[in-house]
Scaffold this motif. Structure first.
Motif, PDB file in Angstrom:
ATOM      1  N   ARG A 236       9.460 -73.167  38.407  1.00 35.88           N
ATOM      2  CA  ARG A 236       8.977 -72.758  37.092  1.00 35.88           C
ATOM      3  C   ARG A 236       7.459 -72.926  37.078  1.00 35.88           C
ATOM      4  NH1 ARG A 236      11.775 -75.757  33.070  1.00 35.88           N
ATOM      5  NH2 ARG A 236      13.352 -74.157  33.218  1.00 35.88           N
ATOM      6  N   ILE A 237       6.777 -71.821  36.860  1.00 35.23           N
ATOM      7  CA  ILE A 237       5.314 -71.820  36.743  1.00 35.23           C
ATOM      8  C   ILE A 237       5.003 -71.723  35.254  1.00 35.23           C
ATOM      9  CG2 ILE A 237       3.180 -70.616  37.338  1.00 35.23           C
ATOM     10  CD1 ILE A 237       4.795 -69.363  39.715  1.00 35.23           C
ATOM     11  N   THR A 238       4.254 -72.682  34.740  1.00 38.41           N
ATOM     12  CA  THR A 238       3.908 -72.686  33.322  1.00 38.41           C
ATOM     13  C   THR A 238       2.397 -72.690  33.162  1.00 38.41           C
ATOM     14  OG1 THR A 238       5.892 -73.985  32.861  1.00 38.41           O
ATOM     15  CG2 THR A 238       4.235 -73.886  31.126  1.00 38.41           C
ATOM     16  N   VAL A 239       1.902 -71.747  32.370  1.00 38.54           N
ATOM     17  CA  VAL A 239       0.470 -71.657  32.064  1.00 38.54           C
ATOM     18  C   VAL A 239       0.340 -71.462  30.563  1.00 38.54           C
ATOM     19  CG1 VAL A 239      -1.680 -70.402  32.452  1.00 38.54           C
ATOM     20  CG2 VAL A 239      -0.029 -70.619  34.316  1.00 38.54           C
ATOM     21  N   ASP A 240      -0.347 -72.377  29.896  1.00 36.41           N
ATOM     22  CA  ASP A 240      -0.577 -72.318  28.449  1.00 36.41           C
ATOM     23  C   ASP A 240       0.713 -72.110  27.655  1.00 36.41           C
ATOM     24  OD1 ASP A 240      -3.294 -72.692  28.807  1.00 36.41           O
ATOM     25  OD2 ASP A 240      -3.725 -70.547  28.911  1.00 36.41           O
ATOM     26  N   GLY A 241       1.759 -72.800  28.031  1.00 36.31           N
ATOM     27  CA  GLY A 241       3.023 -72.740  27.299  1.00 36.31           C
ATOM     28  C   GLY A 241       3.936 -71.593  27.687  1.00 36.31           C
ATOM     29  N   ALA A 242       3.433 -70.608  28.386  1.00 35.21           N
ATOM     30  CA  ALA A 242       4.267 -69.493  28.845  1.00 35.21           C
ATOM     31  C   ALA A 242       4.716 -69.789  30.267  1.00 35.21           C
ATOM     32  CB  ALA A 242       3.468 -68.193  28.811  1.00 35.21           C
ATOM     33  N   ASP A 243       5.990 -69.519  30.537  1.00 37.68           N
ATOM     34  CA  ASP A 243       6.465 -69.832  31.879  1.00 37.68           C
ATOM     35  C   ASP A 243       7.145 -68.640  32.540  1.00 37.68           C
ATOM     36  OD1 ASP A 243       8.944 -69.707  30.659  1.00 37.68           O
ATOM     37  OD2 ASP A 243       9.344 -71.827  30.785  1.00 37.68           O
ATOM     38  N   LYS A 244       7.234 -68.748  33.840  1.00 38.16           N
ATOM     39  CA  LYS A 244       7.892 -67.743  34.682  1.00 38.16           C
ATOM     40  C   LYS A 244       8.729 -68.509  35.691  1.00 38.16           C
ATOM     41  CE  LYS A 244       8.443 -63.558  36.249  1.00 38.16           C
ATOM     42  NZ  LYS A 244       9.209 -62.583  35.574  1.00 38.16           N
TER      43      LYS A 244
ATOM     44  N   TRP B 216       5.104 -73.668  49.025  1.00 38.14           N
ATOM     45  CA  TRP B 216       5.138 -72.992  47.736  1.00 38.14           C
ATOM     46  C   TRP B 216       4.041 -73.526  46.816  1.00 38.14           C
ATOM     47  CZ3 TRP B 216       7.292 -68.689  46.056  1.00 38.14           C
ATOM     48  CH2 TRP B 216       8.449 -68.201  46.655  1.00 38.14           C
ATOM     49  N   MET B 217       3.906 -74.862  46.769  1.00 39.69           N
ATOM     50  CA  MET B 217       2.891 -75.476  45.897  1.00 39.69           C
ATOM     51  C   MET B 217       1.479 -75.035  46.282  1.00 39.69           C
ATOM     52  SD  MET B 217       4.141 -79.304  45.044  1.00 39.69           S
ATOM     53  CE  MET B 217       3.130 -79.430  43.581  1.00 39.69           C
ATOM     54  N   ARG B 218       1.187 -75.071  47.584  1.00 39.38           N
ATOM     55  CA  ARG B 218      -0.146 -74.662  48.045  1.00 39.38           C
ATOM     56  C   ARG B 218      -0.405 -73.189  47.747  1.00 39.38           C
ATOM     57  NH1 ARG B 218       1.271 -78.028  52.361  1.00 39.38           N
ATOM     58  NH2 ARG B 218       1.962 -76.248  53.583  1.00 39.38           N
ATOM     59  N   ASN B 219       0.585 -72.349  48.003  1.00 35.62           N
ATOM     60  CA  ASN B 219       0.418 -70.918  47.784  1.00 35.62           C
ATOM     61  C   ASN B 219       0.211 -70.598  46.304  1.00 35.62           C
ATOM     62  OD1 ASN B 219       0.339 -68.170  48.307  1.00 35.62           O
ATOM     63  ND2 ASN B 219       2.547 -67.958  48.452  1.00 35.62           N
ATOM     64  N   ILE B 220       1.014 -71.199  45.450  1.00 33.40           N
ATOM     65  CA  ILE B 220       0.884 -70.959  44.015  1.00 33.40           C
ATOM     66  C   ILE B 220      -0.451 -71.483  43.506  1.00 33.40           C
ATOM     67  CG2 ILE B 220       1.816 -71.595  41.755  1.00 33.40           C
ATOM     68  CD1 ILE B 220       4.623 -71.439  43.099  1.00 33.40           C
ATOM     69  N   GLY B 221      -0.859 -72.656  43.972  1.00 34.82           N
ATOM     70  CA  GLY B 221      -2.162 -73.211  43.568  1.00 34.82           C
ATOM     71  C   GLY B 221      -3.314 -72.334  44.013  1.00 34.82           C
ATOM     72  N   ALA B 222      -3.234 -71.811  45.223  1.00 33.63           N
ATOM     73  CA  ALA B 222      -4.297 -70.942  45.732  1.00 33.63           C
ATOM     74  C   ALA B 222      -4.365 -69.642  44.941  1.00 33.63           C
ATOM     75  CB  ALA B 222      -4.070 -70.644  47.218  1.00 33.63           C
ATOM     76  N   LYS B 223      -3.216 -69.065  44.620  1.00 34.85           N
ATOM     77  CA  LYS B 223      -3.191 -67.824  43.826  1.00 34.85           C
ATOM     78  C   LYS B 223      -3.737 -68.079  42.424  1.00 34.85           C
ATOM     79  CE  LYS B 223      -1.192 -65.360  47.007  1.00 34.85           C
ATOM     80  NZ  LYS B 223      -1.856 -64.317  47.742  1.00 34.85           N
ATOM     81  N   TYR B 224      -3.386 -69.215  41.829  1.00 34.95           N
ATOM     82  CA  TYR B 224      -3.906 -69.572  40.509  1.00 34.95           C
ATOM     83  C   TYR B 224      -5.434 -69.623  40.554  1.00 34.95           C
ATOM     84  CZ  TYR B 224      -4.797 -72.253  36.262  1.00 34.95           C
ATOM     85  OH  TYR B 224      -5.278 -72.660  35.041  1.00 34.95           O
ATOM     86  N   ASP B 225      -5.982 -70.355  41.531  1.00 34.27           N
ATOM     87  CA  ASP B 225      -7.440 -70.484  41.643  1.00 34.27           C
ATOM     88  C   ASP B 225      -8.108 -69.124  41.857  1.00 34.27           C
ATOM     89  OD1 ASP B 225      -7.249 -73.224  41.326  1.00 34.27           O
ATOM     90  OD2 ASP B 225      -7.341 -73.647  43.480  1.00 34.27           O
ATOM     91  N   LYS B 226      -7.524 -68.310  42.708  1.00 39.15           N
ATOM     92  CA  LYS B 226      -8.104 -66.992  43.008  1.00 39.15           C
ATOM     93  C   LYS B 226      -8.141 -66.117  41.762  1.00 39.15           C
ATOM     94  CE  LYS B 226      -7.605 -63.115  46.183  1.00 39.15           C
ATOM     95  NZ  LYS B 226      -6.807 -62.555  47.274  1.00 39.15           N
ATOM     96  N   ILE B 227      -7.043 -66.094  41.012  1.00 40.20           N
ATOM     97  CA  ILE B 227      -6.997 -65.290  39.785  1.00 40.20           C
ATOM     98  C   ILE B 227      -7.989 -65.822  38.762  1.00 40.20           C
ATOM     99  CG2 ILE B 227      -5.555 -64.641  37.818  1.00 40.20           C
ATOM    100  CD1 ILE B 227      -3.169 -64.668  39.791  1.00 40.20           C
ATOM    101  N   PHE B 228      -8.065 -67.140  38.612  1.00 37.99           N
ATOM    102  CA  PHE B 228      -8.982 -67.735  37.638  1.00 37.99           C
ATOM    103  C   PHE B 228     -10.429 -67.388  37.958  1.00 37.99           C
ATOM    104  CE2 PHE B 228     -11.641 -71.183  36.011  1.00 37.99           C
ATOM    105  CZ  PHE B 228     -11.317 -71.109  34.661  1.00 37.99           C
ATOM    106  N   HIS B 229     -10.811 -67.481  39.230  1.00 35.11           N
ATOM    107  CA  HIS B 229     -12.200 -67.182  39.601  1.00 35.11           C
ATOM    108  C   HIS B 229     -12.501 -65.692  39.523  1.00 35.11           C
ATOM    109  CE1 HIS B 229     -13.206 -71.247  40.560  1.00 35.11           C
ATOM    110  NE2 HIS B 229     -12.198 -71.358  41.411  1.00 35.11           N
ATOM    111  N   ARG B 230     -11.507 -64.855  39.778  1.00 35.42           N
ATOM    112  CA  ARG B 230     -11.713 -63.404  39.756  1.00 35.42           C
ATOM    113  C   ARG B 230     -11.735 -62.856  38.333  1.00 35.42           C
ATOM    114  NH1 ARG B 230      -7.192 -60.939  42.777  1.00 35.42           N
ATOM    115  NH2 ARG B 230      -6.120 -61.104  40.788  1.00 35.42           N
ATOM    116  N   GLU B 231     -10.821 -63.346  37.468  1.00 38.93           N
ATOM    117  CA  GLU B 231     -10.660 -62.747  36.144  1.00 38.93           C
ATOM    118  C   GLU B 231     -11.064 -63.661  34.992  1.00 38.93           C
ATOM    119  OE1 GLU B 231      -6.815 -60.987  35.716  1.00 38.93           O
ATOM    120  OE2 GLU B 231      -6.808 -60.315  37.803  1.00 38.93           O
TER     121      GLU B 231
END
Length: 120
Positions: free
Chosen positions: A21-29, A66-81
């Motif tokens: 479960r990935i949760t960002v600002d109360g919304a989860d997937k 999984w944790m490393r991959n999800i964390g890396a994708k989170y950081d990449k999206i945050f810095h890009r967008e």
């Protein structure tokens, strides 16, 4: 990010799927980690398989990936967008965020670029 067992869907061998479960600002997937484990060996607090045998190490290593991959994708999206959503992170992890170019789209872009050059 949270790993948990989907206990209401046991397999024939008695194992149950591990879910993410990935949760960002109360919304989860939620999605499957594509792993199954014996529920008696699962540590809810640590979100890991108990033990030091090769079975536990193998599954725990995949969970770490999984944790490393999800964390890396989170950081990449945050810095890009500049902002992140659970849906965007999930799409990035699964490769859905890659733009799909069709031949017509590429041809249109080519013509637009060429049109800018006309007259120079």
């Amino acid at each position: 990010m949270l790993f948990y067992l989907k206990k209401n869907a046991p397999k024939k061998d008695g194992t149950v799927p591990i879910m993410i479960r990935i949760t960002v600002d109360g919304a989860d997937k939620t999605r499957s980690a594509k792993l199954s484990v014996d529920p008696a060996r699962w540590d809810k607090v640590k979100m890991r398989v108990k033990g030091k045998d090769s079975y536990a190490q193998q599954i725990n290593n995949v969970l770490d990936q999984w944790m490393r991959n999800i964390g890396a994708k989170y950081d990449k999206i945050f810095h890009r967008e500049g902002y992140v959503s659970a849906e965007k992170v999930d799409n990035a992890v699964m490769g859905v965020d890659i733009a799909k170019n069709t031949l017509l789209k590429l041809f249109k872009e080519h013509n637009e670029e060429f049109e800018k050059k006309v007259g120079k």
